[in-house]
Design a protein around this motif. Structure first.
Motif, PDB file in Angstrom:
ATOM      1  N   VAL A 144       0.865  -1.178   0.000  1.00  0.00           N
ATOM      2  CA  VAL A 144       0.000   0.000   0.000  1.00  0.00           C
ATOM      3  C   VAL A 144       0.898   1.223   0.000  1.00  0.00           C
ATOM      4  O   VAL A 144       2.033   1.175   0.485  1.00  0.00           O
ATOM      5  N   ALA A 145       0.400   2.322  -0.564  1.00  0.00           N
ATOM      6  CA  ALA A 145       1.229   3.525  -0.658  1.00  0.00           C
ATOM      7  C   ALA A 145       0.370   4.766  -0.498  1.00  0.00           C
ATOM      8  O   ALA A 145      -0.819   4.769  -0.819  1.00  0.00           O
ATOM      9  N   ALA A 150      -2.788  10.343  -6.966  1.00  0.00           N
ATOM     10  CA  ALA A 150      -2.720   8.953  -7.429  1.00  0.00           C
ATOM     11  C   ALA A 150      -3.517   8.762  -8.708  1.00  0.00           C
ATOM     12  O   ALA A 150      -4.666   9.215  -8.805  1.00  0.00           O
ATOM     13  N   PRO A 151      -2.945   8.118  -9.723  1.00  0.00           N
ATOM     14  CA  PRO A 151      -3.664   7.917 -10.989  1.00  0.00           C
ATOM     15  C   PRO A 151      -4.721   6.837 -10.845  1.00  0.00           C
ATOM     16  O   PRO A 151      -4.649   5.974  -9.966  1.00  0.00           O
ATOM     17  N   ARG A 152      -5.713   6.889 -11.720  1.00  0.00           N
ATOM     18  CA  ARG A 152      -6.741   5.853 -11.745  1.00  0.00           C
ATOM     19  C   ARG A 152      -6.252   4.702 -12.609  1.00  0.00           C
ATOM     20  O   ARG A 152      -5.987   4.863 -13.789  1.00  0.00           O
ATOM     21  N   MET A 153      -6.124   3.532 -11.997  1.00  0.00           N
ATOM     22  CA  MET A 153      -5.649   2.345 -12.709  1.00  0.00           C
ATOM     23  C   MET A 153      -6.562   1.180 -12.364  1.00  0.00           C
ATOM     24  O   MET A 153      -7.033   1.050 -11.227  1.00  0.00           O
ATOM     25  N   ALA A 158      -7.782   3.109  -5.228  1.00  0.00           N
ATOM     26  CA  ALA A 158      -7.310   4.372  -4.663  1.00  0.00           C
ATOM     27  C   ALA A 158      -8.406   5.023  -3.831  1.00  0.00           C
ATOM     28  O   ALA A 158      -9.574   5.034  -4.225  1.00  0.00           O
ATOM     29  N   GLU A 159      -8.012   5.539  -2.674  1.00  0.00           N
ATOM     30  CA  GLU A 159      -8.926   6.258  -1.782  1.00  0.00           C
ATOM     31  C   GLU A 159      -8.310   7.616  -1.472  1.00  0.00           C
ATOM     32  O   GLU A 159      -7.175   7.691  -1.012  1.00  0.00           O
ATOM     33  N   PRO A 160      -9.018   8.718  -1.716  1.00  0.00           N
ATOM     34  CA  PRO A 160      -8.459  10.027  -1.342  1.00  0.00           C
ATOM     35  C   PRO A 160      -8.386  10.174   0.166  1.00  0.00           C
ATOM     36  O   PRO A 160      -9.323   9.820   0.882  1.00  0.00           O
TER      37      PRO A 160
END
Length: 243
Positions: A144-145, A150-153, A158-160
């Motif tokens: 996890v980072a 963060a790009p959408r992949m 991804a969570e803001p």
């Protein structure tokens, strides 16, 4: 592949020696139990039990299957117990990646809270720039980072976490007399700037914002280390942008 439910029913019939007693113990109807045992026999291709005057007797094949079925069911029960324990008290190792600017603020409270909630899980924290963290995340080197923008992949969730402000930092003596308060973005085309190189997440964000406004920053030095950047700024070599 054996059906654990069928094996459970089979071992119950073998243990009670009677379809009727096994059906009562298992709280199912006797016809349903008989159909499940018949389906199991069809699957293995051999008779597993037969009736005599005293009840149900296992065939030789039935005795062999019973020994394996008991072991399989015990293993399945142990696995279920261990998995349930993991759900309530997880174990293992989590590798977390964060940019240095985030790590300064987040690492200490995060580790403290993580250890309190998951004492059996080992947490490893790695610092790196967002571009590198994203690459490590995709490659599976980290779990996890925390990333800037963060790009959408498709293969990542991804969570803001929050929206942050960006600040122009210069030496305390303000060598270019910018004064307090906000400054226009085009000032970066005149100031000597010290910025990280791509694929640093902050650099990508700045390039996108400035590029869309037709502003080309005057980059004096590219430095991919925040402590070194701050020392250069303090020495009056240039200005930088940080959250």
């Amino acid at each position: 592949m054996f059906d654990l439910k069928q094996l459970q029913l089979f071992t119950a019939v073998a243990e009670f020696g009677s379809f009727s007693r096994a059906a009562v113990a298992l709280s199912i109807s006797q016809p349903v139990l008989s159909r499940q045992i018949k389906a199991l026999e069809d699957k293995v291709g051999v008779a597993l039990l037969y009736r005599n005057g005293r009840g149900i007797v296992l065939t030789e094949a039935g005795k062999i299957l019973q020994s394996y079925a008991v072991a399989l069911l015990e293993q399945a029960a142990r696995a279920e117990t261990e998995l349930a324990a993991l759900r309530s008290n997880p174990r293992g190792t989590i590798v977390l990646g964060m940019p240095p600017s985030v790590g300064v603020v987040l690492t200490a409270p995060l580790v403290q809270n993580f250890r309190a909630q998951f004492p059996q899980v080992s947490l490893r924290v790695i610092e790196g720039f967002s571009g590198h963290l994203l690459e490590w995340l995709v490659m599976g080197k980290i779990d996890v980072a925390v990333l800037y923008n963060a790009p959408r992949m498709n293969n990542l969730l991804a969570e803001p976490i929050l929206r942050d402000e960006l600040f122009l930092l210069g030496a305390k003596n303000d060598p270019h007399n910018l004064g307090p308060g906000p400054v226009d973005a085009d000032v970066m085309s005149r100031l000597p700037m010290i910025l990280p190189a791509r694929p640093h997440g902050l650099r990508v964000v700045l390039d996108h914002i400035l590029g869309s406004a037709g502003i080309e920053p005057n980059i004096e030095v590219e430095v991919d280390a925040m402590p070194s950047t701050l020392r250069l700024v303090e020495a009056g070599i240039g200005y930088t942008i940080l959250s």
